[in-house]
Design a protein around this motif. Structure first.
Motif, PDB file in Angstrom:
ATOM      1  N   ASP A   1      -3.214  -2.815  69.361  1.00  0.00           N
ATOM      2  CA  ASP A   1      -3.697  -1.837  68.396  1.00  0.00           C
ATOM      3  C   ASP A   1      -2.626  -1.516  67.347  1.00  0.00           C
ATOM      4  O   ASP A   1      -1.474  -1.930  67.461  1.00  0.00           O
ATOM      5  CB  ASP A   1      -4.218  -0.580  69.078  1.00  0.00           C
ATOM      6  CG  ASP A   1      -3.144   0.233  69.777  1.00  0.00           C
ATOM      7  OD1 ASP A   1      -1.941  -0.037  69.588  1.00  0.00           O
ATOM      8  OD2 ASP A   1      -3.499   1.157  70.507  1.00  0.00           O
TER       9      ASP A   1
ATOM     10  N   ASP B   1      -1.085   1.277  66.535  1.00  0.00           N
ATOM     11  CA  ASP B   1       0.061   2.052  67.010  1.00  0.00           C
ATOM     12  C   ASP B   1       1.103   1.152  67.669  1.00  0.00           C
ATOM     13  O   ASP B   1       2.303   1.336  67.480  1.00  0.00           O
ATOM     14  CB  ASP B   1      -0.381   3.136  67.989  1.00  0.00           C
ATOM     15  CG  ASP B   1      -1.149   4.255  67.313  1.00  0.00           C
ATOM     16  OD1 ASP B   1      -0.913   4.511  66.114  1.00  0.00           O
ATOM     17  OD2 ASP B   1      -1.999   4.872  67.979  1.00  0.00           O
ATOM     18  N   TYR B   2       0.640   0.198  68.445  1.00  0.00           N
ATOM     19  CA  TYR B   2       1.550  -0.730  69.116  1.00  0.00           C
ATOM     20  C   TYR B   2       2.312  -1.567  68.091  1.00  0.00           C
ATOM     21  O   TYR B   2       3.524  -1.755  68.203  1.00  0.00           O
ATOM     22  CB  TYR B   2       0.781  -1.628  70.093  1.00  0.00           C
ATOM     23  CG  TYR B   2       1.666  -2.584  70.841  1.00  0.00           C
ATOM     24  CD1 TYR B   2       2.467  -2.134  71.879  1.00  0.00           C
ATOM     25  CD2 TYR B   2       1.709  -3.929  70.499  1.00  0.00           C
ATOM     26  CE1 TYR B   2       3.298  -3.011  72.571  1.00  0.00           C
ATOM     27  CE2 TYR B   2       2.534  -4.808  71.176  1.00  0.00           C
ATOM     28  CZ  TYR B   2       3.334  -4.348  72.208  1.00  0.00           C
ATOM     29  OH  TYR B   2       4.155  -5.212  72.875  1.00  0.00           O
TER      30      TYR B   2
ATOM     31  N   LEU C   1       2.924  -0.792  64.933  1.00  0.00           N
ATOM     32  CA  LEU C   1       3.875   0.073  64.230  1.00  0.00           C
ATOM     33  C   LEU C   1       5.111   0.338  65.086  1.00  0.00           C
ATOM     34  O   LEU C   1       6.215   0.488  64.547  1.00  0.00           O
ATOM     35  CB  LEU C   1       3.211   1.384  63.826  1.00  0.00           C
ATOM     36  CG  LEU C   1       2.220   1.282  62.665  1.00  0.00           C
ATOM     37  CD1 LEU C   1       1.498   2.608  62.456  1.00  0.00           C
ATOM     38  CD2 LEU C   1       2.921   0.843  61.390  1.00  0.00           C
ATOM     39  N   ALA C   2       4.962   0.383  66.399  1.00  0.00           N
ATOM     40  CA  ALA C   2       6.106   0.557  67.287  1.00  0.00           C
ATOM     41  C   ALA C   2       6.921  -0.733  67.413  1.00  0.00           C
ATOM     42  O   ALA C   2       8.139  -0.683  67.597  1.00  0.00           O
ATOM     43  CB  ALA C   2       5.641   1.020  68.661  1.00  0.00           C
TER      44      ALA C   2
END
Length: 107
Positions: free
Chosen positions: A2, A4-5, A7-8
């Motif tokens: 996803d 968020d993953y 972006l991390a």
């Protein structure tokens, strides 16, 4: 995978873990006059700057945008691979008007 993953993951990627493929290099050469950055500068931008846009295209492919100027964004299609180690493949790139990401109502 996803957003968020991804972006991390981006800040954890080293420049040496970012790879280009033939299609990316072809498009870069065709659009080099519009893009004021070298391929190494593009890789540096990816690892040092936060994207201004991100859109999921499939499970491993994402369209990310970085601000170039007040008028234009650099859009890069990336593919993230986490099977052995964290790597990123640059698929293609192009310039878009930054107004595409601005809300019309001014909020």
């Amino acid at each position: 995978m996803d957003i968020d993953y991804v972006l991390a993951c981006i800040p954890k990627i080293n420049i040496s873990d970012i790879h280009t493929e033939g299609h990316f290099e072809t498009r870069y050469n065709q659009r080099q006059q519009q893009i004021p950055l070298t391929i190494n500068e593009i890789k540096t931008k990816i690892v040092t700057e936060k994207p201004v846009t991100i859109i999921k295209q499939d499970d491993q492919k994402f369209k990310i945008g970085y601000e170039l100027s007040s008028d234009f964004d650099l859009t890069i299609i990336i593919s993230i691979n986490t099977s052995k180690s964290l790597t990123m493949k640059l698929v293609t790139l192009f310039i878009e008007k930054s107004e595409k990401r601005w809300r019309k109502d001014g909020i």
